[in-house]
Design a protein around this motif. Structure first.
Motif: not given
Lengths: 277, 570
Positions: A75, A78, A81, A88, A100
């Motif tokens: 994460c 990212r 994705d 999230t 994010y």
């Protein structure tokens, strides 16, 4: 239009997470998670994690399989994705802005947060082209400058002496350990601030593993490194801080010596002494 | 399960699979062997001097030893032509004409000298008796003349010269009625006769020799027709006997004899050793019957010609092995009887490459969309279903679509054209290319995508710089195998691009012109061609060429894949 709407990380204005910055304790955190949760569909993979990566230090994330440690790491740049069902909540802050944020320029984020994957994944191109891939993406670049970047990156990854005579041969011809160091060099070539390593040694033999560990040791200080590992000895050897995840929750996070010598939680103790995992 | 049972099952399974593999190989060999053997026969075969003559005169290529061959064959043919010329000579019986005319004059003069007897006969009361008497007189009067012409006919039938004998008899039957009328008129002057008496005289004294003439003439004409049938066979086999004769002919196939040994043997057997004879059957209908010429011409000079030909065929035709590579590069001449299949090969090339140029970019782009961009949803699954359905549509439907939509509605060309055919074929192979490219894209490890994205590449950049190059071998394989399919498809081009005859097209003509193409011409030449049984070597040659093209494309696909894979894996 799209490009204009994208916000550069350096323009911190709208991203500043106002009132309650994470506790700094006089330290400089590059990445900080605050009540950060990840869901795959209905599955709550990471539950309200609060972890921070200190600048120039190595942070290890350990835990049994399926505990969410890799999910958490992916994460940070990212990479999750790519998984359609992933969403999230909470905050994940890099350099003072939320990773994010919907208008964040992901490409720039990923350039500043490099990643090394579990299995070595060099492109089926020459060694030189593999390293040059990242710098070339940034725009046209002089050949001499590129040569310099390639050499520096390979030297930092302790691979230069082994491959300097065959930069134009295919990267897939290298051994597994060399390939992984090549991937590290490739990640370093874009000059990231953070280097995420997702079990970088799990596919390697002990000798290659120890070389990679030496490398991590050398790189720390200059880079902020987060490493996910199954191997507790490895975590103990290379990291300054360790986070222990269990069933999606962060159980314990602290200095590595402290966590391994006097764990605060029973689960941590059980895991590091080999009761389960 | 017991170990022994399992072993038996294992073995029987292995055996069955080996057996089915062997069966498959056998079928392939049985299927391919005749095609390969006969197809090679289009290029490597026993040629005759006529083949070289065609090459030299029409295409301006002189094969080695051509002049020597020509000389030898001409030398061998000379006696035959001499025999024929002698047989056909028009004045064989010139010396007999006087004799026949004299006999006729004598017979007619009898009319006058025996006028009294005739008048007496006409006066007989009983009609039957009168008729018999008159007939007997006519018979007696005409018999020397009839004997002369019968002798002439019989002689010519046995010794040749039926042509000139027939000429003489024709002249006779033309002039006889006039001469007879003159003689009768002088009779009428001597005595006043009733109309009935006149017609009786006319009937018996004129038609009597006329019917004898006609009978003999018919015999001779029949013999002449048989000889002409034989002569036609010889011309078909050897070509016209003189240059002047050759100039008069329009069709190339009449200007040259048989160019291949097997064809020459067939023609010799069917048109020289056997001739067609017109006859009347039991019910009086005309029928054509094949008879053995040696039997038919027994005892005549033609029998000699036949036996000469039987002995000297190899010298007259000059059989020799030849390699005719021009089969691939020459235009066909005169309904493919001569020349090669270049326009068909070129047409197939245009159609295939055209289809590939249209379908490959579209297919790859669609595959990239499906594999990299499409989010699962109703629209995408609908699109996928369309692609799947497209793959299952019969090729003839594509052909109809090409005709009705591309040509009649969009008017990409006035009528059939290579362009319309290529677009139709492109639509046909599009699903295959999409599927193959999508598979190729899916087989690119996700780690490549992650690595590229992780280094800060955008989506398109990662596809363009990492994923496409890795998927290239698979895509190329799919594209090239589709090309093989396009090369062999017949149904779509029937309506949109193919003609049965036509010249090789230049590149700029493909947008407006139809072209011959291998698959269609194979069908056409085997079933609708006017000379289908004479051009079997061309049929097999085209089949072999098509198979070779498709197999080569597939081989290239395999090689490219192997090479790129090797490069990727170092």
């Amino acid at each position: 239009m799209m490009e204009k709407n994208k916000m550069k990380i350096s323009e911190k204005t709208a991203f500043k997470t106002d009132d309650k910055d994470p506790p700094k304790n006089g330290k400089d955190y590059v990445v900080a998670a605050r009540d950060f949760s990840v869901y795959y569909g209905n599955f709550h993979a990471v539950k309200n994690a609060n972890v921070s990566f200190e600048r120039g230090k190595v942070t290890a994330i350990i835990g049994p399989s399926g505990c969410g440690k890799s999910t958490f790491l992916r994460c940070v740049n990212r990479m999750n994705d790519l998984v359609d069902s992933c969403r999230t909540s909470g905050e994940l802050i890099f350099d003072g802005i939320n990773i994010y944020h919907p208008r964040l320029d992901i490409v720039e984020l990923r350039r500043r947060i490099g990643m090394v994957f579990q299995r070595p994944n060099p492109f089926p191109k020459s060694i030189y082209d593999n390293i040059a891939y990242g710098p070339r993406l940034a725009g046209s670049i002089k050949k001499s400058e590129l040569d310099g970047i390639v050499e520096t990156s390979l030297r930092r990854a302790a691979l230069w002496d082994e491959v300097k005579d065959r930069l134009n041969s295919n990267a897939l011809g290298l051994s597994g350990g060399q390939q992984q160091r090549l991937c590290i060099a490739r990640a370093l070539a874009v000059r990231p601030e953070v280097l995420l390593m997702d079990e970088p040694c799990s596919a390697l033999d002990p000798k290659s593993t120890s070389r990679i560990e030496d490398l991590i040791d050398e790189l720390s200080g200059e880079y902020t490194i987060a490493i996910v590992t199954h191997n507790m000895q490895q975590a103990a050897r290379v990291s300054h801080y360790t986070a222990f995840f269990y069933e999606g929750s962060l159980i314990e996070f602290g200095k590595t010596e402290t966590l391994f010598t006097s764990p605060q939680k029973q689960a941590t103790n059980d895991y590091i002494t080999g009761r389960f995992g | 399960m017991k170990t022994s049972t399992r072993k038996v099952l294992d073995k029987s399974f292995t055996l069955t699979s080996y057996a089915s593999l062997a069966l498959m190989c056998l079928v392939i060999v049985l299927f391919l062997a005749p095609i390969i053997v006969n197809g090679i026969g289009a290029v490597v075969f026993r040629a005759t001097v006529e083949h070289d003559k065609f090459l030299y005169e029409t295409l301006g290529r002189e094969s080695s030893g051509y002049r020597e061959e020509l000389e030898k064959s001409n030398a061998a043919r000379k006696p035959l032509y001499e025999m024929m010329a002698h047989f056909e000579k028009s004045d064989n019986y010139g010396h007999l004409v006087e004799k026949i005319n004299a006999a006729r004059a004598q017979c007619l003069s009898k009319l006058e000298s025996e006028a009294d007897i005739i008048f007496a006969a006409l006066d007989i009361e009983d009609s039957r008796e009168r008729l018999e008497k008159v007939r007997a007189i006519a018979d007696a009067a005409w018999s020397p003349y009839i004997n002369e012409i019968s002798a002439l006919a019989d002689d010519s039938l046995h010794n040749g010269g039926t042509l000139s004998a027939a000429e003489i008899l024709k002249k006779q039957s033309n002039s006889l009625p006039g001469a007879a009328k003159l003689a009768l008129n002088s009779l009428y002057e001597k005595k006043k006769l009733s109309f009935q008496q006149k017609s009786m005289l006319r009937r018996n004294f004129t038609s009597f020799p006329m019917s004898a003439l006609a009978q003999n003439l018919e015999k001779l004409e029949q013999a002449n027709a048989a000889y002409n049938s034989f002569k036609k066979g010889v011309a078909e086999l050897l070509g016209p006997s003189t240059a002047a004769e050759k100039e008069k002919l329009n069709l190339l196939r009449q200007k040259y004899g048989q160019p291949r040994e097997n064809l020459a043997r067939d023609v010799f057997e069917q048109s020289v050793l056997h001739i067609s004879v017109a006859e009347k059957d039991a019910e009086g209908r005309d029928v054509v019957r094949k008879v053995e010429s040696a039997e038919y011409f027994k005892g005549t000079p033609v029998e000699e010609m036949i036996s000469y030909m039987q002995k000297n065929m190899p010298q007259m035709m000059q059989y020799h092995w030849t390699v005719y590579l021009g089969f691939f590069f020459d235009n066909p001449y005169d309904s493919n009887i001569f020349g090669g299949i270049w326009p068909m090969i070129l047409g197939t090339f245009y159609l295939t490459v055209g289809a590939m140029l249209i379908a490959a970019p579209l297919g790859v782009i669609a595959a990239i969309y499906f594999s990299e961009y499409a989010k699962p949803g109703r629209l995408v699954s609908l699109l996928r279903m369309c692609v799947g359905t497209l793959a299952g549509v019969p090729s003839i439907v594509f052909g109809l679509f090409g005709l009705s939509f591309l040509i009649n509605t969009l008017r990409v060309s006035e009528s059939k054209s290579v362009l319309a055919g290529a677009i139709t074929l492109a639509l046909l192979i599009l699903p295959t290319i999409i599927k193959a490219s999508e598979e190729a894209l899916k087989s690119v490890p996700n780690s490549f995508r992650e690595a590229a994205l992780g280094l800060g590449a955008g989506k398109w950049k990662s596809i363009y710089s990492v994923i496409l190059p890795s998927a290239l071998p698979g895509m190329l394989t799919g594209i090239i195998i589709s090309m093989g399919r396009a090369a062999g498809e017949t149904a779509p081009i029937i309506f949109t691009a193919a003609t049965s005859t036509g010249a090789a097209l230049a590149v700029w003509e493909v947008f407006t012109q139809a072209t011959p193409a291998l698959p269609w011409n194979i069908y056409n030449m085997c079933s609708e061609h006017e000379m289908a049984d004479k051009v079997q070597h061309v049929q097999y040659g085209m089949v072999l060429t098509l198979i070779a093209i498709v197999l080569t494309l597939n081989m290239v696909a395999i090689l490219i894949r192997a090479k790129i894979q090797k490069k990727l894996k170092n």
